[in-house]
Motif scaffolding. Structure first.
Motif, PDB file in Angstrom:
ATOM      1  N   ILE A   1       0.940  -1.099  -0.069  1.00 43.10           N
ATOM      2  CA  ILE A   1      -0.103   0.053  -0.049  1.00 43.10           C
ATOM      3  C   ILE A   1       0.884   1.275  -0.025  1.00 43.10           C
ATOM      4  CG2 ILE A   1      -1.645   1.282   1.331  1.00 43.10           C
ATOM      5  CD1 ILE A   1      -2.901  -1.410   2.306  1.00 43.10           C
ATOM      6  N   LEU A   2       1.822   1.315   0.635  1.00 45.58           N
ATOM      7  CA  LEU A   2       2.911   2.288   0.792  1.00 45.58           C
ATOM      8  C   LEU A   2       3.623   2.547  -0.621  1.00 45.58           C
ATOM      9  CD1 LEU A   2       4.278   4.311   2.484  1.00 45.58           C
ATOM     10  CD2 LEU A   2       6.171   2.717   2.522  1.00 45.58           C
ATOM     11  N   LEU A   3       3.914   1.567  -1.185  1.00 49.56           N
ATOM     12  CA  LEU A   3       4.494   1.663  -2.626  1.00 49.56           C
ATOM     13  C   LEU A   3       3.420   2.176  -3.731  1.00 49.56           C
ATOM     14  CD1 LEU A   3       6.671  -1.437  -3.033  1.00 49.56           C
ATOM     15  CD2 LEU A   3       7.612   0.783  -2.796  1.00 49.56           C
ATOM     16  N   LEU A   4       2.194   1.733  -3.428  1.00 53.69           N
ATOM     17  CA  LEU A   4       1.110   2.276  -4.718  1.00 53.69           C
ATOM     18  C   LEU A   4       0.974   3.686  -4.161  1.00 53.69           C
ATOM     19  CD1 LEU A   4      -1.079   1.489  -6.343  1.00 53.69           C
ATOM     20  CD2 LEU A   4      -2.481   1.240  -4.579  1.00 53.69           C
ATOM     21  N   PHE A   5       1.036   4.074  -2.891  1.00 56.13           N
ATOM     22  CA  PHE A   5       0.658   5.557  -2.429  1.00 56.13           C
ATOM     23  C   PHE A   5       1.838   6.330  -3.048  1.00 56.13           C
ATOM     24  CE2 PHE A   5       1.577   8.958   0.305  1.00 56.13           C
ATOM     25  CZ  PHE A   5       0.316   9.602   0.203  1.00 56.13           C
ATOM     26  N   LEU A   6       3.093   6.150  -2.930  1.00 58.05           N
ATOM     27  CA  LEU A   6       4.153   6.578  -3.448  1.00 58.05           C
ATOM     28  C   LEU A   6       4.215   6.831  -4.981  1.00 58.05           C
ATOM     29  CD1 LEU A   6       7.101   5.407  -1.257  1.00 58.05           C
ATOM     30  CD2 LEU A   6       6.214   7.750  -1.094  1.00 58.05           C
ATOM     31  N   SER A   7       3.508   5.715  -5.625  1.00 53.39           N
ATOM     32  CA  SER A   7       3.578   5.643  -7.212  1.00 53.39           C
ATOM     33  C   SER A   7       2.507   6.893  -7.659  1.00 53.39           C
ATOM     34  CB  SER A   7       3.450   4.433  -7.732  1.00 53.39           C
ATOM     35  OG  SER A   7       4.222   3.593  -7.236  1.00 53.39           O
ATOM     36  N   ILE A   8       1.719   6.664  -6.952  1.00 54.51           N
ATOM     37  CA  ILE A   8       0.437   7.645  -7.298  1.00 54.51           C
ATOM     38  C   ILE A   8       0.673   8.997  -6.866  1.00 54.51           C
ATOM     39  CG2 ILE A   8      -1.985   8.286  -6.612  1.00 54.51           C
ATOM     40  CD1 ILE A   8      -2.843   5.539  -6.256  1.00 54.51           C
ATOM     41  N   PHE A   9       1.503   9.520  -5.838  1.00 53.01           N
ATOM     42  CA  PHE A   9       1.859  10.596  -5.636  1.00 53.01           C
ATOM     43  C   PHE A   9       3.028  11.169  -6.638  1.00 53.01           C
ATOM     44  CE2 PHE A   9       5.021  13.389  -3.098  1.00 53.01           C
ATOM     45  CZ  PHE A   9       4.189  14.401  -2.671  1.00 53.01           C
ATOM     46  N   PHE A  10       3.856  10.545  -6.783  1.00 56.11           N
ATOM     47  CA  PHE A  10       4.863  10.995  -8.005  1.00 56.11           C
ATOM     48  C   PHE A  10       4.431  11.139  -9.304  1.00 56.11           C
ATOM     49  CE2 PHE A  10       8.212   8.888  -4.942  1.00 56.11           C
ATOM     50  CZ  PHE A  10       8.751  10.167  -4.627  1.00 56.11           C
ATOM     51  N   ILE A  11       3.476  10.351  -9.704  1.00 54.00           N
ATOM     52  CA  ILE A  11       2.830  10.277 -10.980  1.00 54.00           C
ATOM     53  C   ILE A  11       1.779  11.836 -10.850  1.00 54.00           C
ATOM     54  CG2 ILE A  11       0.714   9.669 -12.620  1.00 54.00           C
ATOM     55  CD1 ILE A  11       1.664   6.769 -11.756  1.00 54.00           C
ATOM     56  N   ASN A  12       1.156  12.170  -9.826  1.00 58.49           N
ATOM     57  CA  ASN A  12       0.358  13.325  -9.543  1.00 58.49           C
ATOM     58  C   ASN A  12       1.423  14.658  -9.661  1.00 58.49           C
ATOM     59  OD1 ASN A  12      -1.690  14.947  -9.129  1.00 58.49           O
ATOM     60  ND2 ASN A  12      -1.775  14.687  -6.932  1.00 58.49           N
ATOM     61  N   ILE A  13       2.508  14.673  -8.853  1.00 53.04           N
ATOM     62  CA  ILE A  13       3.639  15.601  -8.834  1.00 53.04           C
ATOM     63  C   ILE A  13       4.021  15.929 -10.460  1.00 53.04           C
ATOM     64  CG2 ILE A  13       5.902  16.372  -8.282  1.00 53.04           C
ATOM     65  CD1 ILE A  13       4.400  16.330  -5.831  1.00 53.04           C
ATOM     66  N   CYS A  14       4.404  14.666 -11.183  1.00 53.44           N
ATOM     67  CA  CYS A  14       4.775  14.921 -12.497  1.00 53.44           C
ATOM     68  C   CYS A  14       3.908  15.304 -13.630  1.00 53.44           C
ATOM     69  CB  CYS A  14       5.394  13.716 -13.184  1.00 53.44           C
ATOM     70  SG  CYS A  14       6.916  12.881 -12.123  1.00 53.44           S
ATOM     71  N   THR A  15       2.764  15.056 -13.437  1.00 55.83           N
ATOM     72  CA  THR A  15       1.420  15.507 -14.262  1.00 55.83           C
ATOM     73  C   THR A  15       1.203  16.998 -13.989  1.00 55.83           C
ATOM     74  OG1 THR A  15      -0.273  14.381 -12.943  1.00 55.83           O
ATOM     75  CG2 THR A  15       0.724  13.267 -14.758  1.00 55.83           C
TER      76      THR A  15
ATOM     77  N   HIS B   1       3.382  19.227 -12.683  1.00 59.70           N
ATOM     78  CA  HIS B   1       4.537  20.132 -13.095  1.00 59.70           C
ATOM     79  C   HIS B   1       4.403  20.550 -14.461  1.00 59.70           C
ATOM     80  CE1 HIS B   1       8.580  21.718 -13.166  1.00 59.70           C
ATOM     81  NE2 HIS B   1       8.912  21.143 -13.941  1.00 59.70           N
ATOM     82  N   GLY B   2       4.143  19.401 -15.193  1.00 64.35           N
ATOM     83  CA  GLY B   2       3.823  19.646 -16.855  1.00 64.35           C
ATOM     84  C   GLY B   2       2.969  20.590 -17.153  1.00 64.35           C
ATOM     85  N   SER B   3       1.669  20.494 -16.455  1.00 62.69           N
ATOM     86  CA  SER B   3       0.542  21.217 -16.881  1.00 62.69           C
ATOM     87  C   SER B   3       0.642  22.512 -16.366  1.00 62.69           C
ATOM     88  CB  SER B   3      -0.799  20.472 -16.419  1.00 62.69           C
ATOM     89  OG  SER B   3      -0.794  20.291 -14.943  1.00 62.69           O
ATOM     90  N   SER B   4       1.072  22.895 -15.205  1.00 63.97           N
ATOM     91  CA  SER B   4       1.440  24.128 -14.832  1.00 63.97           C
ATOM     92  C   SER B   4       2.516  25.148 -15.419  1.00 63.97           C
ATOM     93  CB  SER B   4       2.161  24.071 -13.229  1.00 63.97           C
ATOM     94  OG  SER B   4       3.350  23.421 -13.247  1.00 63.97           O
ATOM     95  N   HIS B   5       3.421  24.346 -16.222  1.00 61.19           N
ATOM     96  CA  HIS B   5       4.114  25.219 -17.153  1.00 61.19           C
ATOM     97  C   HIS B   5       3.409  25.492 -18.256  1.00 61.19           C
ATOM     98  CE1 HIS B   5       7.802  26.455 -19.308  1.00 61.19           C
ATOM     99  NE2 HIS B   5       7.404  25.558 -20.217  1.00 61.19           N
ATOM    100  N   GLU B   6       2.437  24.609 -18.905  1.00 59.75           N
ATOM    101  CA  GLU B   6       1.867  25.035 -20.121  1.00 59.75           C
ATOM    102  C   GLU B   6       0.649  26.047 -19.872  1.00 59.75           C
ATOM    103  OE1 GLU B   6      -0.063  21.508 -21.327  1.00 59.75           O
ATOM    104  OE2 GLU B   6       1.816  20.414 -22.003  1.00 59.75           O
ATOM    105  N   GLU B   7       0.039  26.125 -18.751  1.00 58.25           N
ATOM    106  CA  GLU B   7      -0.681  26.772 -18.193  1.00 58.25           C
ATOM    107  C   GLU B   7      -0.373  28.330 -17.871  1.00 58.25           C
ATOM    108  OE1 GLU B   7      -3.020  25.575 -14.582  1.00 58.25           O
ATOM    109  OE2 GLU B   7      -3.659  23.641 -15.603  1.00 58.25           O
TER     110      GLU B   7
END
Length: 185
Positions: free
Chosen positions: A146-160, A162-168
């Motif tokens: 569950i911890l690994l799943l949470f960390l994966s979702i957290f990093f995917i969220n951060i990456c997406t 970061h990319g969308s905030s630069h475009e906006e």
């Protein structure tokens, strides 16, 4: 004649007194388990029955099994019944009673004692320690997953984000209502 009458009177009184004694209820004995009423599988326990009288016969019984009965004579105030190699089927409510040489009738039953026998078998022959080790391993593995799943979702969220905030930010500067302020920045 007076002597015979007095002898018969004394005899009758003493016999009457004996009958009254037989009808009296003997006090309840006490029953205790040594060292404890919680016993390991295949363990031993002593059930101690104590009375207020000496030179009595003690009886140990089991509430759920009317055929279970052990008797033991004692010159003292107590008797110990040793139960060995206990199985889960030996668990249950035990009681004791006693009778004196004079009364020949059983006393009231003691308070019931609940004897518990721990069952160390989980159905597959594994001891309880192995069962708890398996449970701890499974719980730890689940928490780490569950911890690994949470960390994966957290990093995917951060990456997406970061990319969308630069475009906006780029879109906002192009469509701004105050172009002079943008030039000054």
């Amino acid at each position: 004649m007076l002597t015979e009458f007095l002898s018969l009177l004394c005899l009758g009184l003493s016999l009457g007194f004996e009958d009254e004694k037989k009808n009296e209820m003997l006090p309840k004995p006490t029953l205790s388990a040594l060292p404890s009423n919680m016993v390991e599988h295949r363990g031993n326990v002593s059930l101690r029955c104590q009375s207020h009288f000496q030179n009595v016969t003690f009886m140990l019984g089991k509430l759920q099994d009317s055929g279970y009965r052990q008797e033991q004579r004692s010159t003292g105030h107590e008797a110990e019944f040793l139960l060995t190699h206990l199985q889960p089927k030996d668990a249950g409510m035990y009681f004791c009673a006693y009778k004196t040489m004079v009364s020949q009738e059983w006393s009231e039953e003691s308070e019931h004692l609940w004897l518990q026998v721990k069952d160390n078998d989980n159905g597959r022959g594994a001891p309880a320690a192995k069962k708890s080790t398996r449970f701890i391993f499974a719980a730890t593995f689940t928490c780490l997953s569950i911890l690994l799943l949470f960390l994966s979702i957290f990093f995917i969220n951060i990456c997406t984000q970061h990319g969308s905030s630069h475009e906006e930010a780029t879109k906002r500067t192009r469509h701004s209502k105050f172009p002079k302020e943008e030039a000054a920045d």
